[in-house]
Design a protein around this motif. Structure first.
Motif, short mmCIF file in Angstrom:
data_model
loop_
_atom_site.label_atom_id
_atom_site.label_comp_id
_atom_site.label_asym_id
_atom_site.label_seq_id
_atom_site.Cartn_x
_atom_site.Cartn_y
_atom_site.Cartn_z
N PRO A 15 0.79 -1.23 0.00
CA PRO A 15 0.00 0.00 0.00
C PRO A 15 0.83 1.29 0.00
CG PRO A 15 0.10 -0.87 2.21
CD PRO A 15 0.81 -1.87 1.33
N LYS A 16 2.15 1.18 -0.21
CA LYS A 16 2.99 2.38 -0.25
C LYS A 16 2.45 3.32 -1.32
CE LYS A 16 7.65 4.03 -0.86
NZ LYS A 16 8.91 3.82 -1.50
N GLY A 17 2.21 4.54 -0.94
CA GLY A 17 1.66 5.54 -1.86
C GLY A 17 0.14 5.46 -2.00
N GLU A 18 -0.48 4.50 -1.32
CA GLU A 18 -1.94 4.33 -1.37
C GLU A 18 -2.51 4.21 0.04
OE1 GLU A 18 -3.03 1.09 -3.98
OE2 GLU A 18 -1.34 1.51 -5.28
N GLY A 19 -2.02 5.03 0.93
CA GLY A 19 -2.49 5.00 2.32
C GLY A 19 -1.52 4.34 3.28
N GLY A 20 -0.51 3.68 2.75
CA GLY A 20 0.50 3.05 3.60
C GLY A 20 -0.07 1.96 4.49
N SER A 21 0.73 1.54 5.43
CA SER A 21 0.32 0.45 6.32
C SER A 21 -0.91 0.82 7.16
CB SER A 21 1.47 0.02 7.23
OG SER A 21 1.89 1.09 8.06
N GLU A 22 -1.13 2.11 7.36
CA GLU A 22 -2.31 2.56 8.12
C GLU A 22 -3.61 2.14 7.44
OE1 GLU A 22 -2.29 4.48 11.04
OE2 GLU A 22 -0.09 4.33 11.08
N SER A 23 -3.56 1.87 6.14
CA SER A 23 -4.77 1.51 5.40
C SER A 23 -5.11 0.03 5.51
CB SER A 23 -4.61 1.89 3.92
OG SER A 23 -3.63 1.06 3.30
N LEU A 24 -4.29 -0.75 6.20
CA LEU A 24 -4.47 -2.20 6.26
C LEU A 24 -5.22 -2.69 7.49
CD1 LEU A 24 -0.95 -3.29 4.99
CD2 LEU A 24 -3.06 -3.02 3.66
N LEU A 62 -8.97 -6.23 10.96
CA LEU A 62 -8.14 -6.57 9.81
C LEU A 62 -8.84 -6.38 8.47
CD1 LEU A 62 -6.56 -9.83 11.24
CD2 LEU A 62 -5.42 -7.61 10.95
N PHE A 63 -10.15 -6.16 8.48
CA PHE A 63 -10.94 -6.10 7.25
C PHE A 63 -10.37 -5.15 6.19
CE2 PHE A 63 -14.51 -4.61 4.63
CZ PHE A 63 -14.92 -5.82 4.11
N PRO A 64 -9.85 -3.96 6.53
CA PRO A 64 -9.34 -3.08 5.48
C PRO A 64 -8.21 -3.71 4.65
CG PRO A 64 -9.67 -1.84 7.49
CD PRO A 64 -9.85 -3.30 7.84
N GLY A 65 -7.50 -4.66 5.19
CA GLY A 65 -6.40 -5.29 4.47
C GLY A 65 -6.74 -6.61 3.82
N PHE A 66 -7.99 -7.05 3.91
CA PHE A 66 -8.36 -8.38 3.41
C PHE A 66 -8.04 -8.60 1.93
CE2 PHE A 66 -11.76 -10.26 6.50
CZ PHE A 66 -10.81 -10.30 7.50
N LYS A 67 -8.09 -7.57 1.11
CA LYS A 67 -7.82 -7.76 -0.32
C LYS A 67 -6.33 -7.70 -0.66
CE LYS A 67 -12.21 -6.43 -2.25
NZ LYS A 67 -12.89 -5.68 -3.29
N ARG A 68 -5.49 -7.31 0.31
CA ARG A 68 -4.06 -7.18 0.06
C ARG A 68 -3.22 -8.14 0.90
NH1 ARG A 68 -2.08 -1.70 -1.70
NH2 ARG A 68 -3.94 -0.54 -2.21
N CYS A 69 -3.77 -8.62 2.00
CA CYS A 69 -2.95 -9.31 3.00
C CYS A 69 -3.52 -10.65 3.42
CB CYS A 69 -2.87 -8.46 4.29
SG CYS A 69 -2.26 -6.81 4.07
N THR A 70 -2.64 -11.44 3.99
CA THR A 70 -3.07 -12.60 4.77
C THR A 70 -2.66 -12.31 6.21
OG1 THR A 70 -1.00 -13.79 4.41
CG2 THR A 70 -2.81 -14.22 2.86
N ALA A 71 -3.32 -12.96 7.15
CA ALA A 71 -3.01 -12.72 8.56
C ALA A 71 -3.03 -14.04 9.32
CB ALA A 71 -4.01 -11.75 9.17
N THR A 72 -2.10 -14.15 10.25
CA THR A 72 -2.07 -15.25 11.19
C THR A 72 -2.38 -14.67 12.56
OG1 THR A 72 -0.36 -16.34 9.88
CG2 THR A 72 -0.65 -17.11 12.14
N ILE A 73 -3.37 -15.24 13.23
CA ILE A 73 -3.82 -14.74 14.53
C ILE A 73 -3.53 -15.82 15.56
CG2 ILE A 73 -5.80 -13.91 15.86
CD1 ILE A 73 -7.09 -13.35 13.00
N THR A 74 -2.71 -15.47 16.55
CA THR A 74 -2.28 -16.44 17.55
C THR A 74 -2.60 -15.92 18.95
OG1 THR A 74 -0.43 -17.04 16.11
CG2 THR A 74 -0.31 -17.76 18.41
#
Length: 84
Positions: A15-24, A62-74
């Protein structure tokens, strides 16, 4: 309950240049308290420690990042060491 979340995206979906990590992620979701947030930017990886009582709140977080990311929740707990 405490959770360690590892959120990963690829260089192509960065997301660099498109809201950065804050958008995830969305830290305003009720029921989530962000205790720590860390990044390994060259690896395109974010790490969170959050407190939540409901997995649905974590998914909303985590929903904002669902189309860009995977997540592991422990689930995690604090480890206390004794001296002596």
């Amino acid at each position: 309950m405490l959770f360690h979340i590892t959120q990963v995206h690829t260089p192509e979906t960065c997301p660099k240049g498109e809201g950065g990590s804050e958008s995830l992620f969305d830290p305003t979701v009720p029921g989530i308290r962000v205790i720590g947030r860390y990044g390994a930017n060259a690896q395109h990886t974010l790490f969170f420690i959050v407190e939540a009582d409901d997995v649905t709140a974590i998914h909303k977080f985590l929903f904002p990042g669902f189309k860009r990311c995977t997540a592991t929740i422990t689930p995690v707990s604090e480890t206390k060491t004794s001296s002596g």
